[in-house]
Scaffold this motif. Structure first.
Motif, PDB file in Angstrom:
ATOM      1  N   LYS A 164       0.837  -1.202   0.000  1.00 43.16           N
ATOM      2  CA  LYS A 164       0.000   0.000   0.000  1.00 43.16           C
ATOM      3  C   LYS A 164       0.875   1.256   0.000  1.00 43.16           C
ATOM      4  CE  LYS A 164      -3.630  -2.562   0.368  1.00 43.16           C
ATOM      5  NZ  LYS A 164      -4.072  -3.135  -0.868  1.00 43.16           N
ATOM      6  N   GLU A 165       0.315   2.354  -0.508  1.00 45.74           N
ATOM      7  CA  GLU A 165       1.032   3.623  -0.527  1.00 45.74           C
ATOM      8  C   GLU A 165       1.444   3.994   0.898  1.00 45.74           C
ATOM      9  OE1 GLU A 165      -1.821   3.108  -2.116  1.00 45.74           O
ATOM     10  OE2 GLU A 165      -1.329   3.467  -4.212  1.00 45.74           O
ATOM     11  N   CYS A 166       2.656   4.470   1.023  1.00 47.06           N
ATOM     12  CA  CYS A 166       3.230   4.945   2.293  1.00 47.06           C
ATOM     13  C   CYS A 166       3.394   3.838   3.332  1.00 47.06           C
ATOM     14  CB  CYS A 166       2.433   6.105   2.880  1.00 47.06           C
ATOM     15  SG  CYS A 166       2.466   7.562   1.807  1.00 47.06           S
ATOM     16  N   SER A 167       3.342   2.586   2.906  1.00 50.70           N
ATOM     17  CA  SER A 167       3.611   1.496   3.842  1.00 50.70           C
ATOM     18  C   SER A 167       5.116   1.383   4.071  1.00 50.70           C
ATOM     19  CB  SER A 167       3.047   0.172   3.323  1.00 50.70           C
ATOM     20  OG  SER A 167       3.693  -0.220   2.128  1.00 50.70           O
ATOM     21  N   ILE A 168       5.464   0.690   5.139  1.00 54.18           N
ATOM     22  CA  ILE A 168       6.875   0.535   5.501  1.00 54.18           C
ATOM     23  C   ILE A 168       7.238  -0.942   5.471  1.00 54.18           C
ATOM     24  CG2 ILE A 168       8.579   0.804   7.346  1.00 54.18           C
ATOM     25  CD1 ILE A 168       6.974   3.271   8.270  1.00 54.18           C
ATOM     26  N   THR A 169       8.295  -1.247   4.736  1.00 52.61           N
ATOM     27  CA  THR A 169       8.882  -2.583   4.708  1.00 52.61           C
ATOM     28  C   THR A 169      10.275  -2.455   5.291  1.00 52.61           C
ATOM     29  OG1 THR A 169       7.584  -3.285   2.796  1.00 52.61           O
ATOM     30  CG2 THR A 169       9.661  -4.460   3.198  1.00 52.61           C
ATOM     31  N   ILE A 170      10.605  -3.339   6.209  1.00 50.15           N
ATOM     32  CA  ILE A 170      11.927  -3.299   6.852  1.00 50.15           C
ATOM     33  C   ILE A 170      12.690  -4.559   6.470  1.00 50.15           C
ATOM     34  CG2 ILE A 170      13.183  -3.204   9.036  1.00 50.15           C
ATOM     35  CD1 ILE A 170      10.694  -1.820  10.239  1.00 50.15           C
ATOM     36  N   VAL A 171      13.911  -4.336   5.987  1.00 46.47           N
ATOM     37  CA  VAL A 171      14.798  -5.417   5.570  1.00 46.47           C
ATOM     38  C   VAL A 171      16.148  -5.190   6.224  1.00 46.47           C
ATOM     39  CG1 VAL A 171      15.953  -6.466   3.580  1.00 46.47           C
ATOM     40  CG2 VAL A 171      13.624  -5.600   3.339  1.00 46.47           C
ATOM     41  N   SER A 172      16.765  -6.264   6.702  1.00 52.33           N
ATOM     42  CA  SER A 172      18.144  -6.137   7.183  1.00 52.33           C
ATOM     43  C   SER A 172      19.063  -6.825   6.181  1.00 52.33           C
ATOM     44  CB  SER A 172      18.299  -6.738   8.580  1.00 52.33           C
ATOM     45  OG  SER A 172      18.216  -8.138   8.520  1.00 52.33           O
ATOM     46  N   PHE A 173      20.304  -6.360   6.179  1.00 56.44           N
ATOM     47  CA  PHE A 173      21.321  -6.930   5.282  1.00 56.44           C
ATOM     48  C   PHE A 173      22.572  -7.184   6.105  1.00 56.44           C
ATOM     49  CE2 PHE A 173      24.852  -6.358   2.218  1.00 56.44           C
ATOM     50  CZ  PHE A 173      24.528  -7.373   1.337  1.00 56.44           C
ATOM     51  N   GLU A 174      22.902  -8.449   6.266  1.00 56.76           N
ATOM     52  CA  GLU A 174      24.097  -8.839   7.012  1.00 56.76           C
ATOM     53  C   GLU A 174      24.759 -10.020   6.324  1.00 56.76           C
ATOM     54  OE1 GLU A 174      23.381  -9.464  11.193  1.00 56.76           O
ATOM     55  OE2 GLU A 174      21.772  -7.976  11.166  1.00 56.76           O
ATOM     56  N   LYS A 175      26.059  -9.933   6.186  1.00 54.36           N
ATOM     57  CA  LYS A 175      26.840 -11.019   5.597  1.00 54.36           C
ATOM     58  C   LYS A 175      26.265 -11.464   4.249  1.00 54.36           C
ATOM     59  CE  LYS A 175      28.238 -12.557  10.130  1.00 54.36           C
ATOM     60  NZ  LYS A 175      28.182 -13.554  11.160  1.00 54.36           N
ATOM     61  N   ASP A 176      26.006 -10.475   3.397  1.00 51.58           N
ATOM     62  CA  ASP A 176      25.491 -10.725   2.050  1.00 51.58           C
ATOM     63  C   ASP A 176      24.153 -11.441   2.031  1.00 51.58           C
ATOM     64  OD1 ASP A 176      27.693  -9.463   0.967  1.00 51.58           O
ATOM     65  OD2 ASP A 176      28.834 -11.317   0.769  1.00 51.58           O
ATOM     66  N   HIS A 177      23.354 -11.271   3.078  1.00 54.42           N
ATOM     67  CA  HIS A 177      22.050 -11.936   3.160  1.00 54.42           C
ATOM     68  C   HIS A 177      20.979 -10.929   3.602  1.00 54.42           C
ATOM     69  CE1 HIS A 177      19.146 -15.120   3.791  1.00 54.42           C
ATOM     70  NE2 HIS A 177      18.865 -14.574   4.970  1.00 54.42           N
ATOM     71  N   PHE A 178      19.864 -10.918   2.881  1.00 51.57           N
ATOM     72  CA  PHE A 178      18.734 -10.066   3.233  1.00 51.57           C
ATOM     73  C   PHE A 178      17.745 -10.856   4.073  1.00 51.57           C
ATOM     74  CE2 PHE A 178      20.266  -8.111  -0.700  1.00 51.57           C
ATOM     75  CZ  PHE A 178      20.306  -6.780  -0.329  1.00 51.57           C
ATOM     76  N   THR A 179      17.210 -10.199   5.091  1.00 51.08           N
ATOM     77  CA  THR A 179      16.180 -10.786   5.931  1.00 51.08           C
ATOM     78  C   THR A 179      15.006  -9.820   5.986  1.00 51.08           C
ATOM     79  OG1 THR A 179      17.865 -11.878   7.288  1.00 51.08           O
ATOM     80  CG2 THR A 179      15.653 -11.689   8.241  1.00 51.08           C
ATOM     81  N   LEU A 180      13.821 -10.334   5.741  1.00 56.36           N
ATOM     82  CA  LEU A 180      12.618  -9.523   5.807  1.00 56.36           C
ATOM     83  C   LEU A 180      12.160  -9.435   7.258  1.00 56.36           C
ATOM     84  CD1 LEU A 180      10.355  -7.972   4.361  1.00 56.36           C
ATOM     85  CD2 LEU A 180       9.193 -10.160   4.020  1.00 56.36           C
ATOM     86  N   ILE A 181      12.095  -8.223   7.789  1.00 57.45           N
ATOM     87  CA  ILE A 181      11.715  -7.984   9.181  1.00 57.45           C
ATOM     88  C   ILE A 181      10.227  -7.635   9.283  1.00 57.45           C
ATOM     89  CG2 ILE A 181      12.182  -6.614  11.260  1.00 57.45           C
ATOM     90  CD1 ILE A 181      14.590  -8.323  10.286  1.00 57.45           C
ATOM     91  N   ASP A 182       9.763  -6.746   8.425  1.00 58.16           N
ATOM     92  CA  ASP A 182       8.368  -6.307   8.439  1.00 58.16           C
ATOM     93  C   ASP A 182       7.986  -5.956   7.011  1.00 58.16           C
ATOM     94  OD1 ASP A 182       5.864  -5.627   9.395  1.00 58.16           O
ATOM     95  OD2 ASP A 182       6.502  -3.763  10.355  1.00 58.16           O
ATOM     96  N   PHE A 183       6.744  -6.248   6.633  1.00 57.37           N
ATOM     97  CA  PHE A 183       6.324  -6.052   5.246  1.00 57.37           C
ATOM     98  C   PHE A 183       5.065  -5.193   5.151  1.00 57.37           C
ATOM     99  CE2 PHE A 183       3.692  -7.443   1.635  1.00 57.37           C
ATOM    100  CZ  PHE A 183       4.511  -6.979   0.621  1.00 57.37           C
ATOM    101  N   ALA A 184       5.159  -4.141   4.372  1.00 51.82           N
ATOM    102  CA  ALA A 184       4.022  -3.300   4.000  1.00 51.82           C
ATOM    103  C   ALA A 184       3.181  -2.881   5.199  1.00 51.82           C
ATOM    104  CB  ALA A 184       3.166  -4.005   2.937  1.00 51.82           C
ATOM    105  N   ASN A 185       3.833  -2.483   6.252  1.00 53.25           N
ATOM    106  CA  ASN A 185       3.160  -2.088   7.482  1.00 53.25           C
ATOM    107  C   ASN A 185       2.549  -0.697   7.308  1.00 53.25           C
ATOM    108  OD1 ASN A 185       2.625  -1.115  10.139  1.00 53.25           O
ATOM    109  ND2 ASN A 185       4.052  -2.624  10.950  1.00 53.25           N
ATOM    110  N   THR A 186       1.283  -0.556   7.665  1.00 56.77           N
ATOM    111  CA  THR A 186       0.603   0.739   7.568  1.00 56.77           C
ATOM    112  C   THR A 186       0.085   1.217   8.926  1.00 56.77           C
ATOM    113  OG1 THR A 186      -1.488  -0.365   7.020  1.00 56.77           O
ATOM    114  CG2 THR A 186      -0.116   0.402   5.168  1.00 56.77           C
ATOM    115  N   SER A 187       0.558   0.631  10.003  1.00 62.23           N
ATOM    116  CA  SER A 187       0.059   0.998  11.339  1.00 62.23           C
ATOM    117  C   SER A 187       0.372   2.459  11.690  1.00 62.23           C
ATOM    118  CB  SER A 187       0.622   0.070  12.405  1.00 62.23           C
ATOM    119  OG  SER A 187       2.016   0.191  12.483  1.00 62.23           O
ATOM    120  N   HIS A 188       1.342   3.070  11.029  1.00 64.90           N
ATOM    121  CA  HIS A 188       1.703   4.463  11.292  1.00 64.90           C
ATOM    122  C   HIS A 188       0.746   5.463  10.632  1.00 64.90           C
ATOM    123  CE1 HIS A 188       3.484   3.346   7.497  1.00 64.90           C
ATOM    124  NE2 HIS A 188       3.505   4.630   7.172  1.00 64.90           N
ATOM    125  N   LEU A 189      -0.081   4.991   9.742  1.00 64.66           N
ATOM    126  CA  LEU A 189      -0.975   5.906   8.997  1.00 64.66           C
ATOM    127  C   LEU A 189      -2.252   6.219   9.770  1.00 64.66           C
ATOM    128  CD1 LEU A 189      -0.626   4.399   5.430  1.00 64.66           C
ATOM    129  CD2 LEU A 189       0.546   6.365   6.390  1.00 64.66           C
TER     130      LEU A 189
END
Length: 154
Positions: free
Chosen positions: A129-154
């Motif tokens: 959704k527009e203005c949603s937040i997705t959080i990804v971490s990147f460590e040791k050449d690996h991406f991890t999905l932390i949170d996806f398309a969060n709109t709780s801040h809206l």
């Protein structure tokens, strides 16, 4: 903070930037795989058909733009470059939903994505959704999905 060059992303980035007092760096790699208006005289219906074809055939390269796979790889490279440049920092990226799902499908397994949302790959075009937040971490050449398309801040 990094932003796509498209006006809608830059506008959002500057609203955030003004409230937390950090500059916005525009990065061409944060553009969508394709945008309506890239092809002269393209109707919106033609654009949607092109978008759907790129979504269904991840290696299809439109006459203007990138394949879904190429776009996801472009964002992965951008994020890893930023992570290497600022290894101890969190970074805000303002980009587009299609690019986010292209990236996630490239770097996160389908089973992990289906835990986030059942049938993620099939439904990807309507998940960010527009203005949603997705959080990804990147460590040791690996991406991890932390949170996806969060709109709780809206």
């Amino acid at each position: 903070m990094y932003s796509s060059l498209l006006q809608r992303a830059k506008h959002t980035a500057h609203i955030i930037s003004d409230s937390i007092y950090i500059p916005v760096i525009e990065d061409f790699r944060l553009r969508e795989r394709a945008n309506w208006g890239d092809i002269p005289d393209q109707t919106f219906d033609e654009f949607v058909a092109l978008w759907d074809k790129c979504t269904q055939e991840r290696d299809y390269v439109p006459s203007q733009g990138d394949s879904a796979r190429m776009a996801g790889d472009r964002l992965a490279l951008c994020l890893s470059d930023i992570s290497f440049k600022y290894p101890e920092s969190s970074t805000i990226i303002v980009t587009h939903g299609g690019l986010i799902t292209d990236f996630l499908i490239n770097v996160i397994s389908e089973s992990e994505l289906d835990q986030v949302h059942p049938n993620f790959i099939h439904l990807q075009t309507c998940l960010v959704k527009e203005c949603s937040i997705t959080i990804v971490s990147f460590e040791k050449d690996h991406f991890t999905l932390i949170d996806f398309a969060n709109t709780s801040h809206l």
